[in-house]
Design an enzyme around this catalytic site. Structure first.
Site, PDB file in Angstrom:
ATOM      1  N   ASN A   7       1.079  -1.516  -0.107  1.00 28.15           N
ATOM      2  CA  ASN A   7       0.035  -0.059  -0.235  1.00 28.15           C
ATOM      3  C   ASN A   7       1.298   1.041  -0.187  1.00 28.15           C
ATOM      4  O   ASN A   7       1.535   1.331   0.779  1.00 28.15           O
ATOM      5  CB  ASN A   7      -0.818  -0.085   1.504  1.00 28.15           C
ATOM      6  CG  ASN A   7      -1.527   1.252   1.311  1.00 28.15           C
ATOM      7  OD1 ASN A   7      -1.241   1.941   1.982  1.00 28.15           O
ATOM      8  ND2 ASN A   7      -2.678   0.955   1.697  1.00 28.15           N
ATOM      9  N   HIS A  10       1.247   5.593   2.105  1.00 25.95           N
ATOM     10  CA  HIS A  10       1.583   6.891   3.088  1.00 25.95           C
ATOM     11  C   HIS A  10       2.809   7.789   2.432  1.00 25.95           C
ATOM     12  O   HIS A  10       4.039   8.130   3.146  1.00 25.95           O
ATOM     13  CB  HIS A  10       2.174   6.019   4.690  1.00 25.95           C
ATOM     14  CG  HIS A  10       0.625   6.056   4.773  1.00 25.95           C
ATOM     15  ND1 HIS A  10      -0.691   6.876   5.447  1.00 25.95           N
ATOM     16  CD2 HIS A  10       0.164   4.485   5.360  1.00 25.95           C
ATOM     17  CE1 HIS A  10      -1.125   6.286   6.069  1.00 25.95           C
ATOM     18  NE2 HIS A  10      -0.882   4.830   5.445  1.00 25.95           N
ATOM     19  N   HIS A  43      -5.733   4.135  -1.668  1.00 28.46           N
ATOM     20  CA  HIS A  43      -6.744   4.378  -1.319  1.00 28.46           C
ATOM     21  C   HIS A  43      -7.152   5.949  -1.299  1.00 28.46           C
ATOM     22  O   HIS A  43      -6.874   6.558  -1.192  1.00 28.46           O
ATOM     23  CB  HIS A  43      -7.119   3.892   0.430  1.00 28.46           C
ATOM     24  CG  HIS A  43      -8.300   4.486   1.476  1.00 28.46           C
ATOM     25  ND1 HIS A  43      -8.121   4.092   2.198  1.00 28.46           N
ATOM     26  CD2 HIS A  43      -9.698   4.726   0.260  1.00 28.46           C
ATOM     27  CE1 HIS A  43      -9.926   4.003   2.645  1.00 28.46           C
ATOM     28  NE2 HIS A  43     -10.371   4.271   1.694  1.00 28.46           N
ATOM     29  N   ARG A  45      -9.255   8.459  -1.330  1.00 24.44           N
ATOM     30  CA  ARG A  45     -11.047   8.497  -0.235  1.00 24.44           C
ATOM     31  C   ARG A  45     -11.518   9.980  -0.564  1.00 24.44           C
ATOM     32  O   ARG A  45     -10.650  10.894  -1.515  1.00 24.44           O
ATOM     33  CB  ARG A  45      -9.667   9.155   0.987  1.00 24.44           C
ATOM     34  CG  ARG A  45      -9.583   8.395   1.956  1.00 24.44           C
ATOM     35  CD  ARG A  45      -8.701   8.410   3.057  1.00 24.44           C
ATOM     36  NE  ARG A  45      -8.399   7.453   4.603  1.00 24.44           N
ATOM     37  CZ  ARG A  45      -9.361   7.195   5.506  1.00 24.44           C
ATOM     38  NH1 ARG A  45     -10.215   8.059   5.405  1.00 24.44           N
ATOM     39  NH2 ARG A  45      -9.090   6.522   6.258  1.00 24.44           N
ATOM     40  N   ARG A  49      -6.811  12.984   0.903  1.00 22.62           N
ATOM     41  CA  ARG A  49      -6.191  13.179   1.981  1.00 22.62           C
ATOM     42  C   ARG A  49      -4.243  12.885   1.427  1.00 22.62           C
ATOM     43  O   ARG A  49      -3.905  13.209   1.759  1.00 22.62           O
ATOM     44  CB  ARG A  49      -5.853  12.728   3.460  1.00 22.62           C
ATOM     45  CG  ARG A  49      -5.981  11.403   3.691  1.00 22.62           C
ATOM     46  CD  ARG A  49      -6.870  12.030   5.290  1.00 22.62           C
ATOM     47  NE  ARG A  49      -7.481  11.330   5.553  1.00 22.62           N
ATOM     48  CZ  ARG A  49      -7.977  10.744   6.375  1.00 22.62           C
ATOM     49  NH1 ARG A  49      -7.972  10.486   6.745  1.00 22.62           N
ATOM     50  NH2 ARG A  49      -9.362  10.972   6.795  1.00 22.62           N
ATOM     51  N   GLU A  70      -8.690   0.487  -2.917  1.00 22.98           N
ATOM     52  CA  GLU A  70      -9.554   0.166  -1.783  1.00 22.98           C
ATOM     53  C   GLU A  70     -10.626   1.805  -1.799  1.00 22.98           C
ATOM     54  O   GLU A  70     -10.168   2.781  -1.974  1.00 22.98           O
ATOM     55  CB  GLU A  70      -8.812   0.657  -0.570  1.00 22.98           C
ATOM     56  CG  GLU A  70      -7.833  -0.501   0.273  1.00 22.98           C
ATOM     57  CD  GLU A  70      -7.395  -0.541   1.308  1.00 22.98           C
ATOM     58  OE1 GLU A  70      -7.417   1.327   1.741  1.00 22.98           O
ATOM     59  OE2 GLU A  70      -6.105  -0.678   1.235  1.00 22.98           O
ATOM     60  N   THR A 101      -8.288   3.602   8.471  1.00 26.42           N
ATOM     61  CA  THR A 101      -9.341   2.773   8.483  1.00 26.42           C
ATOM     62  C   THR A 101      -9.944   1.888   9.823  1.00 26.42           C
ATOM     63  O   THR A 101      -8.850   1.366  10.500  1.00 26.42           O
ATOM     64  CB  THR A 101      -9.477   1.875   7.064  1.00 26.42           C
ATOM     65  OG1 THR A 101      -9.410   2.643   5.905  1.00 26.42           O
ATOM     66  CG2 THR A 101     -10.850   1.424   7.301  1.00 26.42           C
ATOM     67  N   GLU A 151     -10.674  -9.514   3.262  1.00 28.30           N
ATOM     68  CA  GLU A 151      -9.890  -8.977   3.695  1.00 28.30           C
ATOM     69  C   GLU A 151     -10.280  -8.827   4.671  1.00 28.30           C
ATOM     70  O   GLU A 151     -10.654  -8.002   5.540  1.00 28.30           O
ATOM     71  CB  GLU A 151      -9.335  -7.937   3.102  1.00 28.30           C
ATOM     72  CG  GLU A 151      -8.311  -7.348   3.675  1.00 28.30           C
ATOM     73  CD  GLU A 151      -7.371  -5.902   3.676  1.00 28.30           C
ATOM     74  OE1 GLU A 151      -7.659  -5.925   1.938  1.00 28.30           O
ATOM     75  OE2 GLU A 151      -6.455  -5.669   4.133  1.00 28.30           O
ATOM     76  N   HIS A 191      -3.332  -4.841   7.403  1.00 24.54           N
ATOM     77  CA  HIS A 191      -3.928  -3.342   8.514  1.00 24.54           C
ATOM     78  C   HIS A 191      -2.651  -3.510   9.825  1.00 24.54           C
ATOM     79  O   HIS A 191      -3.396  -4.574  10.451  1.00 24.54           O
ATOM     80  CB  HIS A 191      -5.381  -3.033   9.320  1.00 24.54           C
ATOM     81  CG  HIS A 191      -5.467  -1.533   9.220  1.00 24.54           C
ATOM     82  ND1 HIS A 191      -5.043  -1.357  10.063  1.00 24.54           N
ATOM     83  CD2 HIS A 191      -6.100  -0.515   8.535  1.00 24.54           C
ATOM     84  CE1 HIS A 191      -5.338   0.648  10.520  1.00 24.54           C
ATOM     85  NE2 HIS A 191      -6.448   0.877   9.643  1.00 24.54           N
TER      86      HIS A 191
END
Ligand code: PXP
Length: 239
Positions: A7, A10, A43, A45, A49, A70, A101, A151, A191
């Site tokens: 992922n 970040h 993801h 959003r 962000r 996502e 999340t 998941e 996660h």
């Protein structure tokens, strides 16, 4: 052998902290693939962000493994997914005020809505995964409305404060994995997984894929820091 899907959200979070154009999550995705990752996750959003629409478009045209988007199961995102056509969509709950999340999706209470979303995505040949707490009821409902993959949310396990808690929470994850496997669902887990708590999964071969982001980006900052400093010293030392 389990797969790793990385992922890259970040990497984009660091970029957004400065509001400029680096580091680029699209480049990070390429590096992750070169290193052997078998999937890239982002993801998108509602508040953009971290990952933005430009990132998603570029990731779609550059990811060579498998692009997993996502997203919340809302009209705006479904429309984007049907246009971009990621290989896989993972449906997640989304709250504006959360840092990340927080829990699995409550598909059981919103069955009709998600059934429609699954249909709209599958019409475009997109596989659908549901991000769920390790709760057999949620898994059963997701299976019933056409999920391809579950998941299993490992965040509660990752946040355990002592060994007893970790053991109990991990046991719930394993039961959810077994329950999903018995329904012939594809299984991933993610996660909060990091270089320490992942070790408990060593003997859980039914998890086919791990979805990991924050711990990899965190480690990259530290393991790459010395090299980055040395490279800047090499530039300035003769000035
Ligand atoms: N899976 C899902 C559904 C997520 O929302 C996230 C966080 O974006 C992850 C996996 C990855 O979690 P982490 O960044 O803690 O590795």
């Amino acid at each position: 052998m389990a797969r790793l899907a990385v992922n890259v959200d970040h990497v984009a979070t660091i970029r957004q902290a400065r509001g400029i154009d680096e580091p680029d999550p699209v480049l990070a995705a390429g590096i992750a693939e070169l290193a052997g990752a078998e999937g890239i996750i982002c993801h998108l959003r509602e508040d953009r962000r971290h990952i933005n629409d430009r990132d998603l478009t570029l990731l779609r045209s550059t990811v060579k493994t498998k692009l997993n988007l996502e997203m919340a199961g809302v009209d705006e995102m479904v429309e984007i997914a049907r246009e971009v056509i990621p290989d896989l969509v993972t449906l997640v709950p989304e709250k504006r005020e959360e840092l990340t999340t927080e829990g699995g999706l409550d598909v059981a209470s919103n069955q009709g809505q998600y059934e429609k979303v699954v249909r709209q995505l599958k019409e475009k040949g997109i596989e659908v995964s549901f991000f769920l707490d390790p709760d057999p009821e949620q898994i059963r409902v997701a299976h019933g409305i056409g999920a391809d993959i579950v998941e299993v949310h490992t965040g509660h396990y990752a946040e355990a404060r002592n060994e007893g808690e970790a053991r109990d929470r991990f046991e719930r994850v394993v039961k959810a994995v077994d329950f999903s496997a018995d329904l012939q669902l594809g299984i991933s887990a993610g996660h909060g997984l990091n270089y320490v708590n992942i070790k408990r999964f060593e003997n859980i071969p039914r998890v086919e894929e791990y979805s990991i982001g924050h711990s990899i980006v965190s480690r990259a900052v530290l393991v790459g820091f010395e090299k980055a400093v040395r490279e800047m010293i090499a530039l300035v030392q003769d000035y």
